[in-house]
Motif scaffolding. Sequence first.
Motif, PDB file in Angstrom:
ATOM      1  N   ASP A  18       0.847  -1.180   0.000  1.00 57.62           N
ATOM      2  CA  ASP A  18       0.000   0.000   0.000  1.00 57.62           C
ATOM      3  C   ASP A  18       0.893   1.244   0.000  1.00 57.62           C
ATOM      4  O   ASP A  18       1.532   1.556   1.001  1.00 57.62           O
ATOM      5  N   MET A  19       0.944   1.912  -1.135  1.00 55.94           N
ATOM      6  CA  MET A  19       1.735   3.142  -1.231  1.00 55.94           C
ATOM      7  C   MET A  19       0.753   4.306  -1.271  1.00 55.94           C
ATOM      8  O   MET A  19      -0.153   4.326  -2.090  1.00 55.94           O
ATOM      9  N   GLN A  20       0.947   5.268  -0.384  1.00 60.26           N
ATOM     10  CA  GLN A  20      -0.002   6.378  -0.285  1.00 60.26           C
ATOM     11  C   GLN A  20       0.707   7.719  -0.318  1.00 60.26           C
ATOM     12  O   GLN A  20       1.752   7.890   0.306  1.00 60.26           O
ATOM     13  N   HIS A  21       0.088   8.668  -1.036  1.00 57.35           N
ATOM     14  CA  HIS A  21       0.551  10.063  -1.049  1.00 57.35           C
ATOM     15  C   HIS A  21       2.045  10.176  -1.367  1.00 57.35           C
ATOM     16  O   HIS A  21       2.763  10.921  -0.731  1.00 57.35           O
ATOM     17  N   ILE A  22       2.506   9.419  -2.330  1.00 62.32           N
ATOM     18  CA  ILE A  22       3.943   9.435  -2.629  1.00 62.32           C
ATOM     19  C   ILE A  22       4.314  10.711  -3.394  1.00 62.32           C
ATOM     20  O   ILE A  22       3.665  11.079  -4.376  1.00 62.32           O
ATOM     21  N   GLN A  23       5.346  11.361  -2.887  1.00 60.45           N
ATOM     22  CA  GLN A  23       5.865  12.578  -3.533  1.00 60.45           C
ATOM     23  C   GLN A  23       7.297  12.326  -3.950  1.00 60.45           C
ATOM     24  O   GLN A  23       8.068  11.702  -3.218  1.00 60.45           O
ATOM     25  N   LYS A  24       7.653  12.795  -5.122  1.00 61.48           N
ATOM     26  CA  LYS A  24       9.061  12.704  -5.527  1.00 61.48           C
ATOM     27  C   LYS A  24       9.346  13.770  -6.579  1.00 61.48           C
ATOM     28  O   LYS A  24       8.632  13.888  -7.567  1.00 61.48           O
ATOM     29  N   ALA A  25      10.369  14.567  -6.332  1.00 62.52           N
ATOM     30  CA  ALA A  25      10.770  15.571  -7.310  1.00 62.52           C
ATOM     31  C   ALA A  25      12.255  15.408  -7.604  1.00 62.52           C
ATOM     32  O   ALA A  25      13.030  15.017  -6.730  1.00 62.52           O
ATOM     33  N   PHE A  26      12.638  15.647  -8.839  1.00 60.61           N
ATOM     34  CA  PHE A  26      14.049  15.658  -9.217  1.00 60.61           C
ATOM     35  C   PHE A  26      14.434  17.085  -9.561  1.00 60.61           C
ATOM     36  O   PHE A  26      13.898  17.643 -10.511  1.00 60.61           O
ATOM     37  N   VAL A  39      -1.676  -3.029  -3.930  1.00 59.95           N
ATOM     38  CA  VAL A  39      -1.652  -4.345  -4.563  1.00 59.95           C
ATOM     39  C   VAL A  39      -2.044  -5.392  -3.530  1.00 59.95           C
ATOM     40  O   VAL A  39      -1.445  -5.459  -2.455  1.00 59.95           O
ATOM     41  N   ALA A  40      -3.038  -6.206  -3.866  1.00 60.65           N
ATOM     42  CA  ALA A  40      -3.487  -7.243  -2.939  1.00 60.65           C
ATOM     43  C   ALA A  40      -2.588  -8.464  -3.042  1.00 60.65           C
ATOM     44  O   ALA A  40      -1.888  -8.641  -4.036  1.00 60.65           O
ATOM     45  N   ALA A  41      -2.621  -9.285  -2.012  1.00 59.98           N
ATOM     46  CA  ALA A  41      -1.832 -10.512  -2.031  1.00 59.98           C
ATOM     47  C   ALA A  41      -2.348 -11.413  -3.136  1.00 59.98           C
ATOM     48  O   ALA A  41      -3.555 -11.562  -3.321  1.00 59.98           O
ATOM     49  N   GLY A  42      -1.425 -11.967  -3.909  1.00 60.12           N
ATOM     50  CA  GLY A  42      -1.786 -12.933  -4.936  1.00 60.12           C
ATOM     51  C   GLY A  42      -2.489 -12.362  -6.144  1.00 60.12           C
ATOM     52  O   GLY A  42      -3.103 -13.088  -6.911  1.00 60.12           O
ATOM     53  N   GLU A  43      -2.404 -11.054  -6.360  1.00 57.49           N
ATOM     54  CA  GLU A  43      -3.030 -10.522  -7.568  1.00 57.49           C
ATOM     55  C   GLU A  43      -1.971 -10.019  -8.545  1.00 57.49           C
ATOM     56  O   GLU A  43      -0.845  -9.695  -8.162  1.00 57.49           O
ATOM     57  N   VAL A  44      -2.370  -9.982  -9.808  1.00 53.71           N
ATOM     58  CA  VAL A  44      -1.502  -9.426 -10.839  1.00 53.71           C
ATOM     59  C   VAL A  44      -2.009  -8.026 -11.133  1.00 53.71           C
ATOM     60  O   VAL A  44      -3.164  -7.846 -11.519  1.00 53.71           O
ATOM     61  N   HIS A  45      -1.159  -7.055 -10.898  1.00 55.83           N
ATOM     62  CA  HIS A  45      -1.603  -5.673 -10.949  1.00 55.83           C
ATOM     63  C   HIS A  45      -0.941  -4.932 -12.111  1.00 55.83           C
ATOM     64  O   HIS A  45       0.278  -4.888 -12.205  1.00 55.83           O
ATOM     65  N   ALA A  46      -1.742  -4.364 -12.972  1.00 52.13           N
ATOM     66  CA  ALA A  46      -1.208  -3.609 -14.102  1.00 52.13           C
ATOM     67  C   ALA A  46      -0.936  -2.177 -13.668  1.00 52.13           C
ATOM     68  O   ALA A  46      -1.741  -1.569 -12.968  1.00 52.13           O
ATOM     69  N   LEU A  47       0.225  -1.675 -14.088  1.00 51.63           N
ATOM     70  CA  LEU A  47       0.539  -0.261 -13.848  1.00 51.63           C
ATOM     71  C   LEU A  47       0.764   0.355 -15.213  1.00 51.63           C
ATOM     72  O   LEU A  47       1.613  -0.088 -15.981  1.00 51.63           O
ATOM     73  N   ILE A  48      -0.026   1.355 -15.526  1.00 50.78           N
ATOM     74  CA  ILE A  48       0.013   1.865 -16.889  1.00 50.78           C
ATOM     75  C   ILE A  48      -0.025   3.378 -16.878  1.00 50.78           C
ATOM     76  O   ILE A  48      -0.469   4.000 -15.908  1.00 50.78           O
ATOM     77  N   GLY A  49       0.464   3.965 -17.960  1.00 49.31           N
ATOM     78  CA  GLY A  49       0.485   5.415 -18.087  1.00 49.31           C
ATOM     79  C   GLY A  49       1.386   5.790 -19.244  1.00 49.31           C
ATOM     80  O   GLY A  49       2.176   4.977 -19.707  1.00 49.31           O
ATOM     81  N   GLN A  50       1.250   7.040 -19.684  1.00 50.17           N
ATOM     82  CA  GLN A  50       2.062   7.504 -20.801  1.00 50.17           C
ATOM     83  C   GLN A  50       3.545   7.495 -20.455  1.00 50.17           C
ATOM     84  O   GLN A  50       3.908   7.420 -19.287  1.00 50.17           O
ATOM     85  N   ASN A  51       4.390   7.661 -21.469  1.00 52.55           N
ATOM     86  CA  ASN A  51       5.819   7.799 -21.213  1.00 52.55           C
ATOM     87  C   ASN A  51       6.047   9.004 -20.325  1.00 52.55           C
ATOM     88  O   ASN A  51       5.589  10.104 -20.628  1.00 52.55           O
TER      89      ASN A  51
END
Lengths: 528, 333
Positions: A18-26, A39-51
């Motif tokens: 469980d990732m919440q409110h993640i901030q990251k700047a370069f 992500v739940a235990a035992g599931e296949v989780h798709a992570l998608i988005g533009q380049n």
Amino acid sequence: MTAPTSAPPAPSGPLLLDMQHIQKAFAGVTALDNASLGVAAGEVHALIGQNGAGKSTMIKVLTGAYRRDGGSITFAGQPVDFASPLAAQRGGIATIYQEVNLVPLRTVAENIFLGREPRKWGLIQWPAMNAEAARLLTELGIQLDVKEPLGSFSTAIQQMVALARAVSINARLVIMDEPTSSLNEREVETLFGVIRGLKARGVSVIFVSHRLDELYAVCDRITVMRDGRTVYAGDMQGISRLQLVEQMLGREIKNAGAQTGFVKHKGSAGAKPLLGVGGVVRGTRLQGASVEVGEGEVVGLAGLLGSGRSELARVIFGADQPDAGELRFGGQPVQFRSPSDAIKAGLGFCSEDRKAEGIVPELSVRENLTLALLPRLSRAGVVDNRQQAEIVERFVASLGIKTSNPDQPIRELSGGNQQKVLLARWLAMNPKLLILDEPTRGIDVGAKAEIQRLIGELAQEGLGVLMISSELEELIEGCQHVTVLHDGKTVANLAGDEISEAQLLHAMAQGLEPEDMPRPPTPPQVRA
Amino acid sequence: MLSTNAKADRAKRTRLLSTLSQYGVLAALILLIVFGALRYTGFMSEYNFSTFLRYNAMFGLISLGMCFVIMTGGIDLSVGSVVAMSSVVAALLSPYGAFTALLGAVLAGALVGLLNGWIIARLGIQPFITTLATLLGARGLALLLARNQGGVGVDTSNTVFTWFGQGDLLRLPVPGVMMIVAFVLGAVALRATPFGRHALAIGGGEDASKLMGLNVGRIKLGVYVLSGALAGLAGLILASQLGAGQPTEGLGWELSAIASVVVGGTLLTGGTGSVWSTLVGAMLLGLIFNILNFENGKGIISLSPYWQSVIRGGFLLLVVVLQSRLARQKGRS
Ligand SMILES: Nc1ncnc2c1ncn2[C@@H]1O[C@H](COP(=O)(O)OP(=O)(O)OP(=O)(O)O)[C@@H](O)[C@H]1O
Ligand SMILES: [Mg+2]
């Protein structure tokens, strides 16, 4: 917008990650802004988005490759803060990273076991390690000498080795950042088998890919990211392709009919011949390859992995010398001694291996983009900065390259955006003939259509294009001719209506056992 | 299928080439020995063998450390100065017992290595710059410790101390035995310990290694400490042989060490490396001196030491050119 607005359905089991409110700047550029991922235990989780949406950054924040600026991560019920990829690996997370994966100079077996070699009294047990590596690969349907350096194998094999490594780490979560970009259909099927196996053992998987079919084939749930934010999370089956793409792009899709961005123009029958290649032989890889490209034509070069497509491209471009065969360019017989000869004559070559042959990681986007162009941009050795800036600006805009400013080092760009810079480098040269090796690999659906549209437009203006592609839609919708190679030989030349999925597959698979036949790939594009 | 055959073929050729480049140096070494044996009386004598080993063991030791450093893609320019500094430390400690001196010399070298490694691994400064700075610093320390005198005399009543550099063990010179033991341990470490394998991996891809969960900083620290400690040991041998700690000795030794490693076929870019080839490389470079000495002794020609340097340089260039040719062929096939 047509996407579901209701709260995402709760995942089937308790959350493993469980990732919440993640901030990251370069350096002032926000890469992640209040992003979340569950992500739940035992599931296949798709992570998608533009380049450049922030997928890889999200993963690296999780595994401790990057420090996060804010937010919380809970893994297996505990708040965690992995200090390094090593710590994450020990904590039960195995990761296949998108860009740098393995060490080419070391053997296959070492790459699988690096950091956790079987030992006895402090000494590495080579026989045991090699045997175990061979066994792991055999399970993935690969037989090779695990004592050979990894670098002597193809990118596809290397990706499979990375997979073997990730699977053999007894992890509770396996992360795969675009693991399929270089795999063929059969290898992708093997990968899916592995993923299903992991799932059956209760292991969770995070799967990043730009190929939507793959996501629908194996994933249970999906998280969509856009501009560093999580914009959608829900069941995979609960969202249609069209909705998915709209979520990704953040706008409505109008042209949902065509599968690619190509607008095919009927090549004029009497196109002036631009490139003629006949009977090229080189070593054992090329055994009589021929291809013709006319002005303003997009010609596809098809074939299975190892059929000699890239090798032929290298010969045409002067990077390798043929043992036999003839080359004509613009009606004249030519022989390019080196790529610089070919470039002078008006050729461009965007290679498939951007890491090894393409980008210069430490240089800026501006410099990478105009690298091949510099001689023309400079007078008496001094670069015309204004002109350079103009060109860069134009291509950054037209290809939608996501960069904070043109002076950002290219290694800081997301994988897909690096690919776009490479393409822009050659387009900026204004060549007569452009050789593209898998031009849209690793590029998101939106940008892919853009690039395909651009290729079509440039062809209409008279550019000849020789395009190597493993995506049949790209060949069918984008090319006036398709030349098919098999074992280094030209086995078919298709034109017009002959260019169909059935014909292509038939030609590509010549001489293969039926079981080796690749299944027709399902279209990776927008279809509601 | 055709392509599978081609791949097997290619693998075989690549292996042949790498074997060639590995044993090429060995073949050159053997040829040179045969040449010397046929041409010069006294070349094959036990005396020549033993003095050769006694002197060149120091170069062997620092080359071994350098080999590990270069494998990780780094470089250690400080070893020559460290040898000088440690020789002074050893001489100063010689009145307190031979093993105190041994420990002190090795520790002094290891400390410089620790400093190198810490700056490189933790602060991320380039190895070239870092070790250039410690090269200057260690030389200065050596002179300071020696109070600017020509050298620090060794307590000659300490016979064990003298034995380190001048004695024999099983009819072999002690420094030679130390070197052989160090190389055997080094070879095992490189072949069969995580330290060695990870050093190679880091040289072949630092980012990838980090992402695969290797502790890159610690390995880097380790190779520089190793290099420093071995240079410290060489310093002890030097003090024992000269009977004095010499703050001005060891000038340019780091370059000889780098040359040995390169002649042995290790790439300066890191990621590859062979301990045995490095030993062969170090012995080969030493042997060229030895042969030239004999040639001078014959009185037909007379080459000054300066010429010897020129000849060694030319030889180094030859080897490097040959190697890059082999490498290019490897890339082509
Ligand atoms: N080391 C870095 N320094 C500066 N900016 C970075 C760095 N790494 C990533 N970024 C920026 O963060 C944003 C997100 O990049 P990321 O690699 O996470 O995208 P992605 O979703 O994985 O894209 P792709 O599909 O192309 O792989 C991009 O705008 C990128 O330029
Ligand atoms: Mg990415």
